[in-house]
Design a protein around this motif. Structure first.
Motif, PDB file in Angstrom:
ATOM      1  N   ARG A  49      36.077  34.428  30.684  1.00 30.33           N
ATOM      2  CA  ARG A  49      37.018  33.740  29.784  1.00 30.33           C
ATOM      3  C   ARG A  49      38.179  33.118  30.546  1.00 30.33           C
ATOM      4  NH1 ARG A  49      37.962  36.629  24.041  1.00 30.33           N
ATOM      5  NH2 ARG A  49      35.964  35.979  23.193  1.00 30.33           N
ATOM      6  N   ALA A  50      38.725  33.861  31.480  1.00 29.08           N
ATOM      7  CA  ALA A  50      39.834  33.329  32.274  1.00 29.08           C
ATOM      8  C   ALA A  50      39.372  32.103  33.058  1.00 29.08           C
ATOM      9  CB  ALA A  50      40.373  34.399  33.216  1.00 29.08           C
ATOM     10  N   ARG A  51      38.167  32.173  33.608  1.00 29.01           N
ATOM     11  CA  ARG A  51      37.619  31.042  34.380  1.00 29.01           C
ATOM     12  C   ARG A  51      37.433  29.826  33.477  1.00 29.01           C
ATOM     13  NH1 ARG A  51      36.690  28.679  39.077  1.00 29.01           N
ATOM     14  NH2 ARG A  51      34.548  28.407  39.744  1.00 29.01           N
ATOM     15  N   SER A  52      36.903  30.039  32.266  1.00 25.27           N
ATOM     16  CA  SER A  52      36.669  28.916  31.355  1.00 25.27           C
ATOM     17  C   SER A  52      37.966  28.270  30.881  1.00 25.27           C
ATOM     18  CB  SER A  52      35.829  29.364  30.151  1.00 25.27           C
ATOM     19  OG  SER A  52      36.599  30.178  29.292  1.00 25.27           O
ATOM     20  N   LYS A  53      39.051  29.021  30.907  1.00 25.29           N
ATOM     21  CA  LYS A  53      40.349  28.483  30.502  1.00 25.29           C
ATOM     22  C   LYS A  53      41.154  27.948  31.692  1.00 25.29           C
ATOM     23  CE  LYS A  53      40.786  31.430  26.459  1.00 25.29           C
ATOM     24  NZ  LYS A  53      40.851  30.478  25.393  1.00 25.29           N
ATOM     25  N   GLY A  54      40.534  27.926  32.884  1.00 24.22           N
ATOM     26  CA  GLY A  54      41.206  27.393  34.050  1.00 24.22           C
ATOM     27  C   GLY A  54      42.216  28.337  34.678  1.00 24.22           C
ATOM     28  N   ARG A  55      42.160  29.591  34.322  1.00 25.27           N
ATOM     29  CA  ARG A  55      43.068  30.596  34.889  1.00 25.27           C
ATOM     30  C   ARG A  55      42.338  31.328  36.020  1.00 25.27           C
ATOM     31  NH1 ARG A  55      44.118  33.418  29.605  1.00 25.27           N
ATOM     32  NH2 ARG A  55      44.586  35.159  30.972  1.00 25.27           N
ATOM     33  N   ASP A  56      42.128  30.598  37.110  1.00 26.10           N
ATOM     34  CA  ASP A  56      41.296  31.104  38.197  1.00 26.10           C
ATOM     35  C   ASP A  56      41.894  32.318  38.904  1.00 26.10           C
ATOM     36  OD1 ASP A  56      39.290  29.295  37.710  1.00 26.10           O
ATOM     37  OD2 ASP A  56      39.993  27.847  39.190  1.00 26.10           O
ATOM     38  N   ALA A  57      43.195  32.377  39.052  1.00 27.15           N
ATOM     39  CA  ALA A  57      43.810  33.533  39.713  1.00 27.15           C
ATOM     40  C   ALA A  57      43.557  34.805  38.905  1.00 27.15           C
ATOM     41  CB  ALA A  57      45.301  33.304  39.909  1.00 27.15           C
ATOM     42  N   THR A  58      43.670  34.703  37.595  1.00 24.82           N
ATOM     43  CA  THR A  58      43.384  35.836  36.725  1.00 24.82           C
ATOM     44  C   THR A  58      41.911  36.198  36.792  1.00 24.82           C
ATOM     45  OG1 THR A  58      45.184  35.180  35.263  1.00 24.82           O
ATOM     46  CG2 THR A  58      43.533  36.672  34.346  1.00 24.82           C
ATOM     47  N   ARG A  73      25.802  44.511  42.535  1.00 22.07           N
ATOM     48  CA  ARG A  73      25.748  43.063  42.282  1.00 22.07           C
ATOM     49  C   ARG A  73      26.683  42.304  43.222  1.00 22.07           C
ATOM     50  NH1 ARG A  73      27.362  42.144  36.395  1.00 22.07           N
ATOM     51  NH2 ARG A  73      27.203  39.985  37.083  1.00 22.07           N
ATOM     52  N   SER A  74      26.945  42.870  44.389  1.00 22.80           N
ATOM     53  CA  SER A  74      27.970  42.321  45.274  1.00 22.80           C
ATOM     54  C   SER A  74      27.685  40.890  45.725  1.00 22.80           C
ATOM     55  CB  SER A  74      28.185  43.229  46.484  1.00 22.80           C
ATOM     56  OG  SER A  74      27.063  43.219  47.321  1.00 22.80           O
ATOM     57  N   VAL A  75      26.430  40.551  46.014  1.00 26.49           N
ATOM     58  CA  VAL A  75      26.149  39.191  46.487  1.00 26.49           C
ATOM     59  C   VAL A  75      26.497  38.168  45.406  1.00 26.49           C
ATOM     60  CG1 VAL A  75      24.332  37.603  47.236  1.00 26.49           C
ATOM     61  CG2 VAL A  75      24.387  39.935  48.128  1.00 26.49           C
ATOM     62  N   GLU A  76      26.061  38.430  44.194  1.00 25.92           N
ATOM     63  CA  GLU A  76      26.335  37.517  43.071  1.00 25.92           C
ATOM     64  C   GLU A  76      27.836  37.403  42.802  1.00 25.92           C
ATOM     65  OE1 GLU A  76      25.882  37.736  38.214  1.00 25.92           O
ATOM     66  OE2 GLU A  76      24.770  39.160  39.458  1.00 25.92           O
ATOM     67  N   ILE A  77      28.518  38.541  42.765  1.00 29.36           N
ATOM     68  CA  ILE A  77      29.949  38.543  42.456  1.00 29.36           C
ATOM     69  C   ILE A  77      30.749  37.909  43.589  1.00 29.36           C
ATOM     70  CG2 ILE A  77      31.952  40.010  41.974  1.00 29.36           C
ATOM     71  CD1 ILE A  77      29.909  42.008  40.687  1.00 29.36           C
ATOM     72  N   ARG A  78      30.394  38.222  44.828  1.00 27.70           N
ATOM     73  CA  ARG A  78      31.117  37.642  45.973  1.00 27.70           C
ATOM     74  C   ARG A  78      30.919  36.133  46.057  1.00 27.70           C
ATOM     75  NH1 ARG A  78      33.465  41.159  49.381  1.00 27.70           N
ATOM     76  NH2 ARG A  78      32.837  43.334  49.328  1.00 27.70           N
ATOM     77  N   THR A  79      29.721  35.661  45.716  1.00 23.63           N
ATOM     78  CA  THR A  79      29.478  34.217  45.708  1.00 23.63           C
ATOM     79  C   THR A  79      30.349  33.542  44.651  1.00 23.63           C
ATOM     80  OG1 THR A  79      27.214  34.613  46.469  1.00 23.63           O
ATOM     81  CG2 THR A  79      27.683  32.455  45.545  1.00 23.63           C
ATOM     82  N   LEU A  80      30.457  34.166  43.493  1.00 22.76           N
ATOM     83  CA  LEU A  80      31.324  33.646  42.438  1.00 22.76           C
ATOM     84  C   LEU A  80      32.787  33.690  42.865  1.00 22.76           C
ATOM     85  CD1 LEU A  80      31.711  32.562  39.591  1.00 22.76           C
ATOM     86  CD2 LEU A  80      31.631  34.910  38.769  1.00 22.76           C
ATOM     87  N   LEU A  81      33.198  34.784  43.494  1.00 21.70           N
ATOM     88  CA  LEU A  81      34.570  34.875  43.994  1.00 21.70           C
ATOM     89  C   LEU A  81      34.850  33.794  45.032  1.00 21.70           C
ATOM     90  CD1 LEU A  81      35.073  38.718  44.192  1.00 21.70           C
ATOM     91  CD2 LEU A  81      36.566  37.119  42.999  1.00 21.70           C
ATOM     92  N   ARG A  83      33.562  30.792  45.048  1.00 21.34           N
ATOM     93  CA  ARG A  83      33.800  29.551  44.298  1.00 21.34           C
ATOM     94  C   ARG A  83      35.207  29.529  43.712  1.00 21.34           C
ATOM     95  NH1 ARG A  83      29.329  30.261  40.684  1.00 21.34           N
ATOM     96  NH2 ARG A  83      27.754  30.850  42.176  1.00 21.34           N
ATOM     97  N   ILE A  84      35.621  30.673  43.160  1.00 28.57           N
ATOM     98  CA  ILE A  84      36.958  30.745  42.561  1.00 28.57           C
ATOM     99  C   ILE A  84      38.030  30.545  43.628  1.00 28.57           C
ATOM    100  CG2 ILE A  84      38.608  32.270  41.404  1.00 28.57           C
ATOM    101  CD1 ILE A  84      36.164  33.530  39.953  1.00 28.57           C
ATOM    102  N   TYR A  85      37.908  31.264  44.739  1.00 29.54           N
ATOM    103  CA  TYR A  85      38.908  31.132  45.807  1.00 29.54           C
ATOM    104  C   TYR A  85      38.876  29.746  46.431  1.00 29.54           C
ATOM    105  CZ  TYR A  85      40.068  36.072  45.492  1.00 29.54           C
ATOM    106  OH  TYR A  85      40.503  37.301  45.039  1.00 29.54           O
ATOM    107  N   THR A  86      37.709  29.120  46.475  1.00 30.29           N
ATOM    108  CA  THR A  86      37.620  27.741  46.968  1.00 30.29           C
ATOM    109  C   THR A  86      38.391  26.816  46.036  1.00 30.29           C
ATOM    110  OG1 THR A  86      35.496  28.145  48.043  1.00 30.29           O
ATOM    111  CG2 THR A  86      36.019  25.869  47.534  1.00 30.29           C
ATOM    112  N   PRO A 114      28.010  26.684  50.946  1.00 26.38           N
ATOM    113  CA  PRO A 114      29.383  27.174  50.763  1.00 26.38           C
ATOM    114  C   PRO A 114      30.030  27.614  52.085  1.00 26.38           C
ATOM    115  CG  PRO A 114      27.896  28.280  49.226  1.00 26.38           C
ATOM    116  CD  PRO A 114      27.066  27.424  50.107  1.00 26.38           C
ATOM    117  N   LEU A 115      29.241  28.210  52.977  1.00 27.69           N
ATOM    118  CA  LEU A 115      29.790  28.625  54.264  1.00 27.69           C
ATOM    119  C   LEU A 115      30.273  27.417  55.073  1.00 27.69           C
ATOM    120  CD1 LEU A 115      27.308  31.448  55.278  1.00 27.69           C
ATOM    121  CD2 LEU A 115      29.786  31.694  55.100  1.00 27.69           C
ATOM    122  N   ARG A 116      29.482  26.352  55.060  1.00 27.32           N
ATOM    123  CA  ARG A 116      29.883  25.138  55.781  1.00 27.32           C
ATOM    124  C   ARG A 116      31.149  24.529  55.166  1.00 27.32           C
ATOM    125  NH1 ARG A 116      24.365  23.686  55.260  1.00 27.32           N
ATOM    126  NH2 ARG A 116      23.241  24.467  57.047  1.00 27.32           N
TER     127      ARG A 116
END
Length: 187
Positions: A49-58, A73-81, A83-86, A114-116
């Motif tokens: 929900r926070a992501r969909s509302k543009g509140r990426d830090a939250t 689920r670390s690979v999936e969650i870390r990949t998403l993190l 994207r958020i941190y990017t 993403p690594l590149r």
């Protein structure tokens, strides 16, 4: 409370919070909130929900919590993190999560783009090359070829060291008895 469309964990917290027996209720609001945020489904929903509302830090905070609650689920969650941190421009944290995901994933190729991207934004190609080198040594031969190929390209294109690029190519050849086998592996 039973009719509320939510997870069983949240229903249990709500039931305890509204219990008639005061001894069964939460001692304070802090303990109620602590139990709520221990529900992985709720934390994931809050992050989405926070992501969909543009509140990426939250959202990042929620997904960091989810990572502690669901380490499987670390690979999936870390990949998403990543994207958020990017999106937030927090390149070092994005890089950290990607490198940690690289250590756990079986699909290393999915993380190369993403690594590149993160390496180009931070200019820390050497750190990426070091991680790929370490991962190539720790992986099975089939994965080694993919990692060493990526490493050779980074050494040649990003770091501009053709000599360093030759080493991974030589190792790909050494992993295979005949040059045609190596050529097949590189395709």
């Amino acid at each position: 409370i039973r009719s509320v469309p939510t997870t069983e964990g949240i229903r249990a917290v709500l039931a305890r919070a509204t219990e008639w027996d005061l001894a069964a209720r939460y001692a304070d609001v802090g303990s109620l909130v602590a139990e709520l945020v221990a529900d992985a489904a709720l934390v994931e929903e809050l992050g989405a929900r926070a992501r969909s509302k543009g509140r990426d830090a939250t959202a990042a905070g929620h997904y960091e919590s989810l990572l502690r609650l669901r380490p499987q689920r670390s690979v999936e969650i870390r990949t998403l993190l990543c994207r958020i941190y990017t999106d937030l421009g927090v390149w070092d944290l994005a890089f950290q999560h990607l490198l940690a995901a690289l250590e756990k994933t079986t699909d290393v190729e999915a993380l190369f783009d993403p690594l590149r991207t993160v390496a180009s934004r931070t200019g820390d190609w050497a750190r990426l090359a070091q991680a790929l080198w370490a991962q190539a040594r720790a992986r099975a031969p089939g994965r080694r070829v993919i990692l060493r190929t990526a490493l050779a390209r980074i050494n040649q294109q990003a770091l501009g060291t053709a000599v360093a690029a030759a080493a991974p190519w030589s190792q790909v050849l050494a992993d295979h008895r005949l040059p045609p086998q190596a050529a097949t592996a590189l395709r």
